[in-house]
Scaffold this active site. Structure first.
Site, PDB file in Angstrom:
ATOM      1  N   GLU C 113      42.679  39.730  33.818  1.00  7.67           N
ATOM      2  CA  GLU C 113      42.779  40.427  35.064  1.00  7.67           C
ATOM      3  C   GLU C 113      42.088  41.728  35.289  1.00  7.67           C
ATOM      4  OE1 GLU C 113      44.572  39.008  38.314  1.00  7.67           O
ATOM      5  OE2 GLU C 113      42.772  38.951  37.155  1.00  7.67           O
ATOM      6  N   ASN C 241      48.532  33.375  39.824  1.00  2.00           N
ATOM      7  CA  ASN C 241      47.139  33.246  39.409  1.00  2.00           C
ATOM      8  C   ASN C 241      46.695  34.572  38.813  1.00  2.00           C
ATOM      9  OD1 ASN C 241      44.537  32.410  39.094  1.00  2.00           O
ATOM     10  ND2 ASN C 241      44.025  32.348  41.266  1.00  2.00           N
ATOM     11  N   CYS C 242      46.442  34.571  37.510  1.00  2.00           N
ATOM     12  CA  CYS C 242      46.254  35.846  36.804  1.00  2.00           C
ATOM     13  C   CYS C 242      44.846  36.038  36.299  1.00  2.00           C
ATOM     14  CB  CYS C 242      47.209  35.915  35.626  1.00  2.00           C
ATOM     15  SG  CYS C 242      48.892  35.563  36.086  1.00  2.00           S
ATOM     16  N   VAL C 243      43.934  35.138  36.628  1.00  2.00           N
ATOM     17  CA  VAL C 243      42.595  35.224  36.064  1.00  2.00           C
ATOM     18  C   VAL C 243      41.578  35.226  37.198  1.00  2.00           C
ATOM     19  CG1 VAL C 243      41.037  34.244  34.352  1.00  2.00           C
ATOM     20  CG2 VAL C 243      43.471  33.901  34.124  1.00  2.00           C
TER      21      VAL C 243
END
Lengths: 348, 166, 428
Positions: C113, C241-243
């Site tokens: 992130e 959603n972390c990417v």
């Protein structure tokens, strides 16, 4: 203080000689030579051409890294702010040379580079992403138009002025995406665009999706032993002497040749017309590009029905896609009428 | 064999895939794609998209690819799903070639180039992103009963060109 | 469905004895907030920091951004399935602390992130350099699994945002926005003569750290569905959603979806905005085919003549975008696509992994591969070592002097594909 510019030109425009001098090694001349004089004048004192590099086209194309390194050294030595190359017009190798030198220097030295060539010069497709290319006429008759356009764009780049669209600035679209800030957020731009599209009014997409000419393959042949197979190549194989004068690059035509009774292509009967790869092995044995010998073997072994008695050949080296498409359709039609079931396409 | 799983993710080697054909060698992510591409040409079809949704080739050293033999097709992944034996599935071919276009022009991260903690996470994420295709192919998470298994990174095999099925 | 958004502006943050809103200053009881969040046994530690626009602060790696909201009336609570129950939201009145954002940060996995710079050249690229940020530094306990750690961090962000809004909801709103979404029968008959338009809203749904939740349901397990835009405003869609920080849709941009806002702005004047269709971006080809067909079928059932389609992520989801476009256009629905680009650092590579001739109208949120040098900041909240492994950063992108060279991909919301920003791209 005036900006300092280096100008790269070939042996012909440098007054060294024609095709016979295409292996001329690069030399650096202080000041302006050939077209550099006209460029120098067109820059009107705001920039000056401080040195001209003259290099043979064959030498440059065969020794790209070495020539680029020499140009980079020259740029540093002369404390140049920009590099100009050409115009190359429709000279294929000169276009390649201008393109490769500009792209390499732009990347290595981080200075603006400008060249000019005929839009169908193969150098355009290969190098437009790496440099600014002004569209020029196909011959040196277009020098008078090209030079002022090159000078104008170069000065803008040197002044670090924001460039408008390629159409507005008069250079060939590089296909390079650059970020910018619009007046409105993307969401509002999307709805604006949707309203125009709904109303049937013209709108400008912010990203043109590439369109590919995809052809759905035909189903496989179930009975190879009964099939007539044809050979078509963009590798330039032609009867010895190149009777139809198929050009070594940027071909303007294709040839149709009868191989009835020919079982093997030899160095005395066939050659390649292609100028974009080392011809040695193709000229020794043209079967390496157009495998007539192997297909005759398969014919004897009854693995295929027969080899079609005509083959079609052109050169893919910088040939315009529009021409290739048109010829492909013509050749396809002829093969269909001749009841050919399948084609082996060979490239190089 | 109905399914073939290609992967350079070491975690996949710890898991069990009864009845599947496996190509689980420590090659590059590009080689995994090439191995899959070769199968597509032999009439197999992809069960999932060959690219990640959030990672580029230099951000994820692992890649797994699950394909199904078209002749045994039970999951009609494509409108163009073929009925004839060994016909090339054009959707699969298109997707794998587009993916190769990206892997062959971008820098590709090789497993040994990344720190260990990075690798373990990447292996876990690759497995997580494969859960749905694996599940749709009927995999019962054999070997995952105790959670993500211990991770041991590999030494990369010198292998290119997609001939890595051994 | 009718929803009022009661918006109270927040111009500054400070810690104080009681969480409240005083003259546009959000006062936060740090201990109370910390204690509330630490009720989750899966968390080992929580820090709370404040960051204002213009300060020399870098926040990284940011997991999610959430706008503080809570319900004033209308039943249930915001973030249904997480804070609220699973009953319908999107009705009544909702209180909003406008100008405040909860940013969750903490290490989950590498690469992870994004970056938020509160000043300097990077600030121009993230929407969160202009909000007052409550930065939560989260450390999950070591024995929790990755799934649980992600779920914990996700939940904590929602909880903090809801807590802040709840404590301030007695404050008077400076502005009340009204949104209505009529029953279909009414919507169909309304505004005769105006073209019916839908919004096809694509949600990342590929697996752990790549997921989105709708009413608490994992989006990859859903068929495309109709939803009222007012439900979106109440947090019916939240991010897991972390990417890929630049083009993931964090919870804040879902709550404030700018495409919904832009469609409402033209509703009743130039268009009849009749529906939002949520669809997913699953990895399997069967799901891609099914979801794109189903989403377009719903649009056809609504009888729309045009649709805006927004993507989330890149690469794999480019295929979903193209499928949605091709199927909609062939069903006679005119489309505008909103995406971003991965054209390489030099801008010369192909921008999307897929394309179609039908995609004639595309709005782009810019080239995520363009690089930027971020100068050192006086204060870093989070974990600067993450720069080495941040998605879009490259190894060694953190320099000895504290500056970083990163691609825009590393900056939170930089190329948001809901068209949140003014950034775009053009061809030279």
């Amino acid at each position: 203080m005036a900006y300092r510019v280096i100008h790269y030109i070939n042996q012909f425009f440098g007054g060294v000689g024609g095709e016979e001098m295409a292996d001329h090694k690069p030399e650096v001349r202080v000041g302006q030579a050939g077209p550099a004089m006209a460029l120098h004048a067109a820059l009107k004192g705001e920039a000056e051409v401080v040195a001209t590099i003259v290099c043979g086209d064959n030498y440059c194309v065969a020794n790209q890294k070495e020539v680029a390194a020499l140009v980079a050294t020259t740029v540093k030595k002369y404390k140049a702010d920009a590099l100009v190359a050409g115009p190359a017009f429709n000279a294929g190798r000169y276009g390649m040379a201008c393109g490769t030198v500009c792209a390499a220097i732009g990347e290595a030295c981080g200075i603006p580079t400008v060249t000019a060539m005929f839009p169908e010069n193969p150098g355009v497709e290969l190098y437009k992403a790496g440099t600014y290319i002004i569209p020029a006429a196909d011959s040196a008759r277009g020098m008078g138009q090209a030079i002022p356009a090159m000078a104008a764009l170069l000065l803008k780049l040197l002044r670090k002025e924001a460039l408008q669209s390629p159409e507005a600035e008069g250079y060939i679209e590089r296909g390079v995406r650059v970020n910018m800030f619009y007046e409105k957020p993307g969401a509002e731009r999307a709805v604006d665009m949707l309203l125009l599209k709904l109303a049937g009014k013209p709108f400008t997409t912010e990203y043109k999706m590439p369109v590919f000419d995809r052809v759905t393959p035909r189903p496989g042949i179930t009975n190879m032993a009964g099939a007539t197979i044809a050979l078509v190549t963009s590798g330039g194989i032609v009867p010895k002497g190149n009777p139809d004068h198929i050009a070594a690059s940027s071909a303007r035509s294709y040839g149709e040749y009868d191989i009835a009774g020919v079982n093997d292509l030899t160095d005395t009967t066939y050659q390649t017309a292609h100028g974009g790869y080392d011809q040695t092995f193709a000229n020794q044995d043209a079967d390496r590009v157009l495998p007539v010998d192997v297909l005759r073997d398969l014919e004897r072994e009854k693995k295929i029905g027969k080899l079609h008695h005509l083959f079609y050949s052109t050169v893919g080296n910088g040939t315009a896609v529009a021409s290739a498409k048109k010829w492909g359709e013509e050749i396809g039609q002829k093969l269909k009428e001749a009841n050919v079931q399948a084609v082996i396409l060979t490239s190089t | 064999m109905v399914f073939v799983l290609f992967s350079n993710n070491p975690l996949m080697r710890v898991l069990r895939f009864p009845g599947w054909e496996l190509g689980l060698t420590p090659v590059s992510s590009l080689d995994v794609l090439l191995a899959g591409r070769n199968r597509v040409h032999a009439g197999w079809q992809l069960l999932h998209h060959p690219l990640y949704g959030n990672y580029r080739p230099h951000q994820q050293p692992y890649r797994s690819l699950l394909l199904q033999n078209s002749t045994a097709s039970t999951i009609q992944a494509n409108t163009q799903a073929t009925t004839q034996q060994a016909q090339v599935n054009l959707t699969s071919l298109h997707l794998v070639e587009e993916a190769l276009g990206i892997y062959q022009t971008a820098p590709v991260l090789l497993p040994h180039q990344a720190p260990h903690s990075f690798l373990r996470d990447c292996a876990t994420i690759d497995l997580e992103l494969m859960r749905l295709p694996l599940a749709q192919a009927g995999w019962a998470e054999l070997g995952l009963e105790g959670g993500i298994p211990p991770f041991l990174p590999d030494t990369l095999l010198p292998c290119t060109g997609g001939n890595c099925e051994a | 469905m009718k929803l009022e958004l009661h918006k109270a502006p927040v111009r500054s943050l400070r810690f104080g004895p009681q969480t409240t809103l005083e003259n546009d200053v959000l006062v936060i009881n740090q201990q109370e907030l910390q204690a509330l969040l630490l009720e989750d046994p899966r968390l080992a530690a929580v820090t709370v920091d404040l960051a204002h626009p213009g300060e020399s602060i870098r926040i990284m790696p940011v997991k999610d951004a959430v706008e503080p909201r809570c319900k004033l009336s209308g039943g249930n609570e915001v973030f249904p399935g997480f804070i609220g129950g699973v009953e319908t939201v999107g009705q009544g009145a909702t209180f909003v602390l406008e100008g405040a954002t909860v940013l969750t940060t903490g290490r989950l996995v590498a690469p992870q992130e994004g970056i938020v710079d509160m000043s300097g050249p990077g600030a121009a690229y993230t929407p969160f350099s202009s909000t007052c940020n409550i930065v939560l530094g989260l450390t999950p306990r070591e024995d929790v699994t990755l799934h649980e750690a992600e779920a914990t961090c996700r939940m904590v962000g929602l909880k903090a945002a809801h807590y802040l809004a709840c404590r301030c909801k007695a404050a008077k709103a400076a502005r009340v926005e009204h949104y209505a979404f009529p029953p279909l029968a009414e919507a169909m008959a309304a505004h005769p003569g105006l073209p019916k338009v839908a919004y096809i809203y694509m949600l990342q749904s590929q697996g752990l750290l790549h997921d989105t939740w709708v009413y608490g349901v994992d989006a990859k397990k859903t068929l495309p569905t109709l939803i009222s835009p007012t439900e979106i405003m109440d947090g019916a869609v939240i991010s897991g959603n972390c990417v890929s920080a630049c083009d993931k849709n964090n919870t804040y941009v879902h709550q404030n979806n700018p495409i919904i806002k832009a469609l409402y702005a033209r509703h009743g004047k130039e268009i009849n905005f009749v529906g939002v269709i949520l669809t997913n971006e699953n990895v399997t080809l069967a799901d891609k085919q099914r979801s794109s067909s189903y989403a377009v079928k719903l649009a056809s059932m609504l009888g729309v003549t045009a649709a805006v389609i927004s993507e989330e992520g890149f690469g794999n989801p480019d295929a979903d975008l193209v499928l949605n476009c091709v199927k909609a256009e062939s069903a006679g629905i005119k489309t505008v696509l909103v995406t971003d680009e991965y054209a390489g650092a030099n801008g010369a590579s192909q921008s999307l992994a897929d394309s179609c001739p039908e995609g004639t109208a595309v709005v782009t949120a810019g080239n995520a591969n363009a690089t930027i040098v971020l100068p050192p900041m006086a204060k870093v909240l989070g974990d600067p070592a993450q720069a080495d492994v941040i998605a879009g950063g490259f190894f060694g992108s953190l320099r000895a002097d504290g500056s970083m060279e990163v691609e825009l991909q590393a900056i939170l919301g930089a190329t948001n594909e809901l068209g949140f920003n003014k950034i775009g791209a053009y061809t030279i």
